[in-house]
Enzyme design. Structure first.
Site, mmCIF file in Angstrom:
data_model
loop_
_atom_site.group_PDB
_atom_site.id
_atom_site.type_symbol
_atom_site.label_atom_id
_atom_site.label_comp_id
_atom_site.label_asym_id
_atom_site.label_seq_id
_atom_site.Cartn_x
_atom_site.Cartn_y
_atom_site.Cartn_z
ATOM 1 N N ALA A 143 -10.113 17.999 -6.391
ATOM 2 C CA ALA A 143 -10.392 18.027 -7.829
ATOM 3 C C ALA A 143 -9.090 18.419 -8.527
ATOM 4 O O ALA A 143 -8.262 19.128 -7.957
ATOM 5 C CB ALA A 143 -11.483 19.042 -8.123
ATOM 6 N N PHE A 187 0.810 -1.225 0.000
ATOM 7 C CA PHE A 187 0.000 0.000 0.000
ATOM 8 C C PHE A 187 0.842 1.274 0.000
ATOM 9 O O PHE A 187 0.316 2.359 0.241
ATOM 10 C CB PHE A 187 -0.959 -0.006 1.200
ATOM 11 C CG PHE A 187 -1.967 -1.124 1.123
ATOM 12 C CD1 PHE A 187 -3.137 -0.966 0.388
ATOM 13 C CD2 PHE A 187 -1.725 -2.338 1.730
ATOM 14 C CE1 PHE A 187 -4.054 -1.999 0.272
ATOM 15 C CE2 PHE A 187 -2.648 -3.388 1.633
ATOM 16 C CZ PHE A 187 -3.809 -3.215 0.904
ATOM 17 N N CYS A 217 -0.694 2.806 -10.854
ATOM 18 C CA CYS A 217 -1.629 1.934 -10.126
ATOM 19 C C CYS A 217 -3.103 2.196 -10.434
ATOM 20 O O CYS A 217 -3.780 1.313 -10.941
ATOM 21 C CB CYS A 217 -1.375 2.050 -8.624
ATOM 22 S SG CYS A 217 0.213 1.336 -8.152
ATOM 23 N N LYS A 227 -4.555 1.347 -14.045
ATOM 24 C CA LYS A 227 -4.532 -0.072 -14.415
ATOM 25 C C LYS A 227 -5.353 -0.925 -13.448
ATOM 26 O O LYS A 227 -5.994 -1.885 -13.861
ATOM 27 C CB LYS A 227 -3.092 -0.580 -14.529
ATOM 28 C CG LYS A 227 -2.449 -1.047 -13.255
ATOM 29 C CD LYS A 227 -1.133 -1.758 -13.527
ATOM 30 C CE LYS A 227 -0.344 -1.959 -12.248
ATOM 31 N NZ LYS A 227 -1.020 -2.708 -11.186
ATOM 32 N N PHE A 274 -7.862 12.801 -0.209
ATOM 33 C CA PHE A 274 -8.292 12.332 -1.530
ATOM 34 C C PHE A 274 -9.591 12.956 -1.995
ATOM 35 O O PHE A 274 -10.432 12.297 -2.604
ATOM 36 C CB PHE A 274 -8.396 10.791 -1.539
ATOM 37 C CG PHE A 274 -7.169 10.176 -2.108
ATOM 38 C CD1 PHE A 274 -6.035 10.054 -1.347
ATOM 39 C CD2 PHE A 274 -7.127 9.788 -3.436
ATOM 40 C CE1 PHE A 274 -4.878 9.534 -1.884
ATOM 41 C CE2 PHE A 274 -5.973 9.271 -3.986
ATOM 42 C CZ PHE A 274 -4.852 9.144 -3.201
ATOM 43 N N ASN A 279 -7.675 0.716 -4.016
ATOM 44 C CA ASN A 279 -7.379 1.640 -5.115
ATOM 45 C C ASN A 279 -8.651 2.087 -5.828
ATOM 46 O O ASN A 279 -8.753 3.243 -6.259
ATOM 47 C CB ASN A 279 -6.398 0.999 -6.106
ATOM 48 C CG ASN A 279 -4.962 1.133 -5.624
ATOM 49 O OD1 ASN A 279 -4.714 1.752 -4.592
ATOM 50 N ND2 ASN A 279 -4.031 0.557 -6.339
#
Ligand code: NAI
Length: 441
Positions: A259, A156, A267, A270, A256, A215
């Site tokens: 914008a 991670f 990562c 995919k 997270f 993810n």
């Protein structure tokens, strides 16, 4: 303990170096002789804060070595970490050829009990494939009864903070159905676990799934905020204020929620694709995650859309300064970087580009190849000279409080497209800079 790290990329090298730091004897193996040459020359092939020091210290202490010698590397470790790449296949699923090749190379050589640790991000069911590949090779050698375990231990770490993340993990996920292997993993990770037991042991499939779920959730937050930002612009709201307004709710949290110009890196793109594909294969279409990916594809073009809205669709004779090329700060990783899409789109419309990044200039040059329409410059200010506008694509610290007067003086007209919302639109207005952020209606 004796550890082998197979693959010395961002994950394998950090894993090997940090495990050596805790006193383990680590051999790092790679099939790329150039990487091993660089490492044996006392350097590291990537930019990762703090990593060089850990590598040098442990090499000097005799606990860390680098090799292309597969025989030696497989013999060395009781625990063999597979940290090779799992790039997207043509259909979006994870390409497991490197993982399986690594597994085979173990099966072809092992002579005693080994714990094979899948550290790469791999789809549910991969441990079974690794187990089967090793078994096949053992059977060929007449050693079909030899005991070994395959465990899942997804990683991670974040590029740019990889050493810190590895040394102080939020959680250590171990998927294992082998008691001995679980105990060895517990012992290996004990030093990272001192204040609080952060190891979560579960079945192998749930461990494999956990990495994709993490993810996918993070990518979802980004695309969600990017979509809200598009709407905020239209209705005259400022997404930065909205972000703070919702982040204060502990159920949401601040992380997270930014914008920006879209997510990239080795990562999220995919892994989102691979999970969407795996779900489709299992006839459980992931509608939310499919939209997350679509929204991100659109978002990577948002800055160019803004440029076109301002300068028109024919950009011949125009030049744009780009600050920030790596997919995020503190790394030189250019994989799936939004900057590449932006450069591509701008130059297709006839523009030329002068681009600067604090660390990824040589990596960008390697990825782009020789180009007449892209100048890679070695200082932020140099990119600005005579450009029609500045585009900020990666939020490096050094771009946060620039000399705004110098920006105004160097650009043809003071126009800034801020893909990471670094500046206060009100300040820009008072400075006389035409400011275009993301979602700042
Ligand atoms: P990378 O591309 O930087 O490194 C992979 C390395 O494996 C390369 O140096 C390659 O030469 C080597 N390799 C390939 N086949 C080999 C073999 N048979 N034997 C020995 N070496 C071999 O990849 P990266 O970024 O370190 O990622 C590795 C895995 O970890 C991927 O599955 C990725 O999704 C996952 N991951 C990556 C993170 C990141 O931030 N980069 C974070 C968490 C997981």
């Amino acid at each position: 303990m004796k550890v082998t790290a197979i693959g010395t990329g961002y994950v394998g090298l950090v894993t090997g170096a940090c495990l050596a730091e805790m006193g383990n004897h680590v051999v790092c193996l790679d099939v790329n002789p150039e990487k091993i040459r660089v490492l044996n020359g006392g350097e590291i092939p990537i930019h990762e804060p703090g990593l060089l020091e850990v590598v040098r210290r442990n090499v000097a202490a005799g606990r860390l070595q680098f090799t292309t010698d597969v025989d030696m590397a497989v013999q060395h470790g009781t625990l063999l970490f597979i940290g090779v790449g799992t790039p997207p296949d043509e259909d979006g699923s994870a390409d497991l050829q490197y993982v399986v090749a690594a597994a085979r190379s173990i099966g072809q050589r092992m002579t005693d009990y080994k714990v094979i640790v899948d550290k790469s991000t791999v789809p549910v069911g991969t441990a079974d494939k690794v187990r089967a590949a090793i078994k096949e090779e053992l059977v060929k050698r007449g050693l079909g009864d030899m005991a070994y375990a395959v465990v899942s231990n997804p990683e991670f770490l974040k590029e740019g903070a990889a050493v810190e993340d590895f040394m102080k993990p939020d959680r250590i996920i171990v998927g294992s159905d082998d008691e001995q292997a679980t105990l060895l993993m517990r012992a290996l990770y004990a030093p990272f676990n001192r204040t609080q037991d952060r190891m979560l042991v579960m079945d192998v499939r749930s461990a494999e799934f956990t990495k994709y779920a993490a993810n996918a959730m993070l990518a979802t937050r980004i695309s969600f905020m990017n979509e809200l930002a598009l709407l905020a612009e239209k209705v005259g709201a400022d997404i930065e204020l909205v972000r703070r307004g919702i982040g204060s709710d502990p159920r949401i949290g601040y992380q997270f929620l930014y914008a920006g110009a879209g997510y990239g890196g080795s990562c999220f793109p995919k892994d989102v694709k691979a999970l969407v594909k795996a779900a489709a294969d299992n006839e459980i279409p992931l509608k939310v995650l499919t939209a997350v990916e679509e929204a991100n594809e659109r978002q990577k073009r948002v800055l160019v859309d803004k440029v076109v809205a301002r300068f028109g669709g024919d950009l011949k004779g125009r030049r744009f300064a780009i600050w920030g090329l790596a997919f995020k700060p503190n790394t030189d990783d250019m994989r799936e970087a939004p900057s590449l899409v932006i450069i591509d789109e701008l130059t297709k419309l006839g523009a030329t580009v002068a681009a600067y990044d604090p660390v990824s200039m040589s990596e960008t040059a390697r990825v782009l190849g020789p180009r007449d329409d892209v100048a890679l410059v070695d200082r932020a200010e140099a990119a600005l000279q005579g450009a029609d506008a500045l585009l900020i694509v990666t939020e490096w610290k050094e771009f946060r409080t620039p000399d705004f007067d110098a920006i105004k003086a160097a650009l043809k007209a003071p126009v800034v497209f801020d893909g990471r919302n670094l500046y206060d639109p009100r300040l820009m207005k008072t400075l006389g800079i035409e400011y275009n952020g993301i979602g700042r209606g």
